[in-house]
Design a protein around this motif. Structure first.
Motif, short mmCIF file in Angstrom:
data_model
loop_
_atom_site.label_atom_id
_atom_site.label_comp_id
_atom_site.label_asym_id
_atom_site.label_seq_id
_atom_site.Cartn_x
_atom_site.Cartn_y
_atom_site.Cartn_z
N MET A 84 0.84 -1.20 0.00
CA MET A 84 0.00 0.00 0.00
C MET A 84 0.87 1.25 0.00
SD MET A 84 -2.92 1.54 -0.03
CE MET A 84 -4.23 0.35 0.33
N ALA A 85 2.02 1.19 0.67
CA ALA A 85 2.91 2.34 0.73
C ALA A 85 3.40 2.75 -0.65
CB ALA A 85 4.10 2.04 1.64
N THR A 86 3.49 1.80 -1.57
CA THR A 86 3.88 2.12 -2.94
C THR A 86 2.90 3.12 -3.55
OG1 THR A 86 4.85 -0.08 -3.25
CG2 THR A 86 4.31 1.16 -5.24
N VAL A 87 1.63 2.93 -3.22
CA VAL A 87 0.57 3.80 -3.75
C VAL A 87 0.51 5.13 -3.00
CG1 VAL A 87 -1.94 4.01 -4.05
CG2 VAL A 87 -0.78 1.86 -4.61
N THR A 88 0.59 5.07 -1.68
CA THR A 88 0.51 6.31 -0.90
C THR A 88 1.73 7.20 -1.13
OG1 THR A 88 1.45 5.18 1.04
CG2 THR A 88 -0.95 5.27 0.87
N ASP A 89 2.90 6.59 -1.23
CA ASP A 89 4.12 7.37 -1.46
C ASP A 89 4.09 8.08 -2.81
OD1 ASP A 89 5.02 6.51 0.98
OD2 ASP A 89 6.49 5.08 0.19
N ALA A 90 3.35 7.52 -3.75
CA ALA A 90 3.22 8.13 -5.07
C ALA A 90 2.13 9.19 -5.11
CB ALA A 90 2.94 7.06 -6.12
N GLY A 91 1.46 9.39 -3.97
CA GLY A 91 0.38 10.38 -3.90
C GLY A 91 -0.88 9.93 -4.59
N ALA A 92 -1.04 8.61 -4.79
CA ALA A 92 -2.19 8.09 -5.53
C ALA A 92 -3.38 7.73 -4.64
CB ALA A 92 -1.78 6.88 -6.35
N ALA A 93 -3.22 7.84 -3.32
CA ALA A 93 -4.31 7.52 -2.39
C ALA A 93 -4.89 8.81 -1.82
CB ALA A 93 -3.82 6.62 -1.27
N ALA A 94 -6.20 8.82 -1.63
CA ALA A 94 -6.87 9.98 -1.05
C ALA A 94 -6.96 9.78 0.46
CB ALA A 94 -8.27 10.14 -1.65
N GLY A 95 -6.05 10.37 1.20
CA GLY A 95 -6.06 10.19 2.64
C GLY A 95 -5.30 8.96 3.07
N ALA A 96 -5.29 8.76 4.38
CA ALA A 96 -4.54 7.63 4.95
C ALA A 96 -5.34 6.33 4.81
CB ALA A 96 -4.24 7.89 6.42
N PRO A 97 -4.69 5.24 4.40
CA PRO A 97 -5.38 3.94 4.33
C PRO A 97 -5.74 3.46 5.73
CG PRO A 97 -3.32 3.93 3.09
CD PRO A 97 -3.30 5.16 3.93
N SER A 98 -6.69 2.55 5.81
CA SER A 98 -7.08 1.97 7.09
C SER A 98 -7.05 0.45 6.99
CB SER A 98 -8.47 2.43 7.52
OG SER A 98 -9.43 2.16 6.51
N THR A 99 -6.59 -0.19 8.05
CA THR A 99 -6.51 -1.65 8.08
C THR A 99 -7.88 -2.24 8.38
OG1 THR A 99 -4.21 -1.59 8.82
CG2 THR A 99 -5.42 -3.64 9.19
N PHE A 100 -8.33 -3.16 7.56
CA PHE A 100 -9.67 -3.74 7.73
C PHE A 100 -9.64 -5.23 8.06
CE2 PHE A 100 -8.60 -4.31 3.29
CZ PHE A 100 -9.09 -5.56 2.97
N ALA A 101 -8.49 -5.89 7.91
CA ALA A 101 -8.40 -7.33 8.19
C ALA A 101 -6.95 -7.73 8.34
CB ALA A 101 -9.06 -8.14 7.08
N ARG A 102 -6.74 -8.94 8.86
CA ARG A 102 -5.41 -9.53 8.96
C ARG A 102 -5.49 -10.97 8.45
NH1 ARG A 102 -2.58 -8.89 14.53
NH2 ARG A 102 -0.80 -8.19 13.29
N ASN A 103 -4.36 -11.48 7.96
CA ASN A 103 -4.36 -12.83 7.42
C ASN A 103 -3.09 -13.56 7.84
OD1 ASN A 103 -5.47 -14.94 6.00
ND2 ASN A 103 -5.44 -13.93 4.01
N GLN A 104 -3.23 -14.88 8.02
CA GLN A 104 -2.12 -15.70 8.50
C GLN A 104 -1.87 -16.84 7.54
OE1 GLN A 104 -2.54 -16.18 12.66
NE2 GLN A 104 -0.84 -17.60 12.91
#
Length: 280
Positions: A119-139
């Motif tokens: 996700m940081a690849t997208v946010t660092d490029a300025g392609a996300a509107a606002g901060a992402p939020s975690t909705f789940a975890r996987n193992q």
């Protein structure tokens, strides 16, 4: 009575009439405002998130990690029922592939990744509107052939000579997580192939082209009797967070946010945990 007095009285009557007229106009304005509020309330609806949100319509494009295929497909159907006139289209693939497409300008409304790093690849490029939020975890979990004919009971068993094991490529979240798990166990493993997403790795076992694959618990759950799952303790050291974000250039920003709200709602949690995901 002089003419000036009569004029004064007439002026007073005129002022009183004007005052009454103004009061009447104010009352009508208030009624109109109230009526407008009612109309506005008709233009909103409640979703399974329990929130009241503006009506949305039109196409919604969601780029999502391959491991979300089953749960997001179900949520997409729910979304279209809750919002008549919407049409949800999914692009399921490895998170790194999706992130690269987004940063290259691919049109999409929502991105749901299998790791914060991707996700940081997208946010660092300025392609996300606002901060992402975690909705789940996987193992992670080991997927073996049905019935587990090789009697695999641990991550270490995958290092046995002659055993055909498949891993996700380390550039994608499931591969990076597998590497962490192997490092936690002090193990080295050379797979017969590295796959570009978790579904491709699982398919190798389903087609009996491999004896085992390290995939997510949710993928073992989704495969049903096509594979047998084996848990291993090292997976606790390689749990992936799943973040979601509306994209900056989303063609349908309102619908994008409504879909994210559904994913994070009680209904979204029910579907995700039912698929084997953990709550964040």
């Amino acid at each position: 009575m002089t003419r000036s007095v009569r004029r004064t009285r007439r002026a007073g009557r005129t002022l009183r009439a004007c005052g009454a007229g103004a009061a009447l106009l104010l009352a009508l304005s208030a009624c109109s405002s109230s009526s407008g509020t009612d109309a506005g309330s008709d233009a909103v609806g409640s979703s399974s998130s329990g929130k009241v949100s503006a009506k949305v319509s039109g196409p919604v494009t969601v780029f999502a990690a391959a491991s979300l295929k089953e749960s997001f497909t179900a949520l997409g159907e729910t979304f279209e029922k809750e919002h008549p006139g919407t049409d949800v289209t999914f692009n399921f693939a490895g998170s790194d592939t999706l992130a690269a497409s987004i940063t290259a300008g691919a049109p999409a409304d929502v991105f749901a990744s299998a790791s914060a790093k991707t996700m940081a690849t997208v946010t660092d490029a300025g392609a996300a509107a606002g901060a992402p939020s975690t909705f789940a975890r996987n193992q992670l979990e080991i997927a073996t052939l049905p019935g587990n004919p090789e009697k695999i009971s641990s991550l270490e068993d995958l290092t046995a000579p002659g055993l055909k094991v498949v891993l996700c490529d380390e550039s994608v979240p499931c591969g990076a997580a597998a590497r962490k798990a192997l490092e936690a166990g002090g193990l080295k493993l050379t797979p017969v192939s590295y796959e570009q997403d978790v579904k491709a790795a699982l398919t190798k076992v389903e087609l009996k082209e491999a004896d085992a694959a390290v995939v997510y618990r949710t993928d073992v759950e989704a495969a049903g009797d096509k594979v047998t799952g084996v848990e291993f303790p090292e997976s606790a050291d390689a749990v992936n967070d799943y973040p979601i974000a509306r994209l900056e250039d989303a063609p349908n920003a309102d619908a994008a946010q409504a879909f994210i709200d559904l994913v994070k709602s009680a209904e979204g949690r029910r579907v995700l945990t039912g698929a084997g995901f953990r709550a964040p």
